[in-house]
Design an enzyme around this catalytic site. Sequence first.
Site, PDB file in Angstrom:
ATOM      1  N   GLY A   1       0.725  -1.250  -0.045  1.00 37.22           N
ATOM      2  CA  GLY A   1       0.102  -0.302  -0.067  1.00 37.22           C
ATOM      3  C   GLY A   1       0.802   1.222  -0.074  1.00 37.22           C
TER       4      GLY A   1
ATOM      5  N   ASN B   1       3.685   2.259   2.987  1.00 35.04           N
ATOM      6  CA  ASN B   1       4.991   2.196   2.329  1.00 35.04           C
ATOM      7  C   ASN B   1       5.913   3.126   2.580  1.00 35.04           C
ATOM      8  OD1 ASN B   1       4.476  -0.608   1.384  1.00 35.04           O
ATOM      9  ND2 ASN B   1       4.509  -0.089  -1.018  1.00 35.04           N
TER      10      ASN B   1
ATOM     11  N   LEU C   1      12.189   9.576 -12.561  1.00 40.31           N
ATOM     12  CA  LEU C   1      12.551   8.897 -13.985  1.00 40.31           C
ATOM     13  C   LEU C   1      13.144   7.470 -13.729  1.00 40.31           C
ATOM     14  CD1 LEU C   1      13.873  12.425 -15.382  1.00 40.31           C
ATOM     15  CD2 LEU C   1      11.627  11.253 -15.844  1.00 40.31           C
ATOM     16  N   GLY C   2      13.034   6.905 -12.823  1.00 41.07           N
ATOM     17  CA  GLY C   2      13.614   5.629 -12.405  1.00 41.07           C
ATOM     18  C   GLY C   2      15.119   5.657 -12.417  1.00 41.07           C
TER      19      GLY C   2
ATOM     20  N   THR D   1       9.348  -2.534  -7.723  1.00 43.86           N
ATOM     21  CA  THR D   1       7.929  -2.334  -7.083  1.00 43.86           C
ATOM     22  C   THR D   1       8.289  -1.609  -5.631  1.00 43.86           C
ATOM     23  OG1 THR D   1       7.362  -4.614  -7.770  1.00 43.86           O
ATOM     24  CG2 THR D   1       5.699  -3.570  -6.231  1.00 43.86           C
TER      25      THR D   1
ATOM     26  N   GLY E   1       9.416   3.888  -5.714  1.00 44.78           N
ATOM     27  CA  GLY E   1       8.837   5.186  -5.809  1.00 44.78           C
ATOM     28  C   GLY E   1       8.384   5.658  -4.361  1.00 44.78           C
ATOM     29  N   ASP E   2       7.704   4.570  -3.594  1.00 45.76           N
ATOM     30  CA  ASP E   2       7.321   4.843  -2.288  1.00 45.76           C
ATOM     31  C   ASP E   2       8.426   5.143  -1.333  1.00 45.76           C
ATOM     32  OD1 ASP E   2       4.681   4.327  -3.185  1.00 45.76           O
ATOM     33  OD2 ASP E   2       4.784   2.385  -2.731  1.00 45.76           O
TER      34      ASP E   2
ATOM     35  N   SER F   1      16.632   0.378  -2.781  1.00 42.65           N
ATOM     36  CA  SER F   1      15.402  -0.598  -2.724  1.00 42.65           C
ATOM     37  C   SER F   1      15.066  -1.661  -3.943  1.00 42.65           C
ATOM     38  CB  SER F   1      13.965   0.265  -2.585  1.00 42.65           C
ATOM     39  OG  SER F   1      13.456   0.652  -3.821  1.00 42.65           O
TER      40      SER F   1
END
Length: 306
Positions: A43, A47, A224-225, A257, A260-261, A293
């Site tokens: 979630g 996260n 942007l990853g 996954t 971004g969090d 991460s």
Amino acid sequence: MSDQQLDVLVFGSAIIDFICYTPRLPRAGETLHGHRFQQGYGGKGANQCVAAARLGSQTALIAKLGDDSFGNDYRRQLQAEHIDVQHVQQLAGQTTGIAQIAVSDAGENNIIIVVGANNLLSVSDVSNAAEHFNRAKVLICQLETPLEATLFALRQFKGVSIVNAAPALAETPTALLQQCSILCVNETEAALMTGMSSIDTVSDANNAIRRLIELGANTVIITLGKFGAVCGKKEEPEKFEHVTAPQVPDNLVVDTTGAGDAFIGALAHNLAKYPKNKLTQHIEAACKIASKSVQLPGTQASFPHA
Ligand code: RIB
């Protein structure tokens, strides 16, 4: 009333993740053999809260769980992360939100969420937690819980607020963009929100920031990853900046996954702890955490400690 400091307050989602690792993402109608399964705590809201807590922020989460075994476990897990769970409520007759996640060998993912109890996070949960809203330095919200309550939370909060507009909406309400200090989205979300076909370069990201500011946003960060992030402020239209991320060799990227969090939790932690630093310094610190991460499987399971 508590006089303990509260660095980061998160108003948002808590979801159980069911992650299938598979050679590639399935096509429509296709059944694939995956090679591994992992259940985890996820979630976007929880996260982001866990990411900030692990870095040393005092955190609190306002969220809804079901009165099922997932909800029981999740509440205990948040406590174990030293998160204030006074306003994490388990609702009778509701199921805890779940996410079905597929992660390919190339590290790409797709996610379906069924948010369950998260749908009942409401305006009254903001009022009930007024003391937290008065005390927190940074507030984070996302879009996995009802928009009306999120808008109310943002209106009540006087510190630095971050909206992670995910899952993104094609028609983002102007109030959402106007009411947060910082809007933070990834390149796919920014493309959907601006109507651009895709965001492939830093220059595309700068154009998306310009458009999001025209639509009402104050400060925008587009992640942007592996290429880092781009940021821009309404009051400095000629000074958008690109922050690069630490390079992680492709063979070490196992699961993006929740990266971004991890970024947003770290961003909030840095804003709360080092308020005098520049936005680009906060972004640089957040990119470092996100890049760690992606090198471990799972969402919260992959977030580093300070
Ligand atoms: O951002 C990753 C998260 O999105 C997952 O943990 C999943 O629960 C969904 O909310």
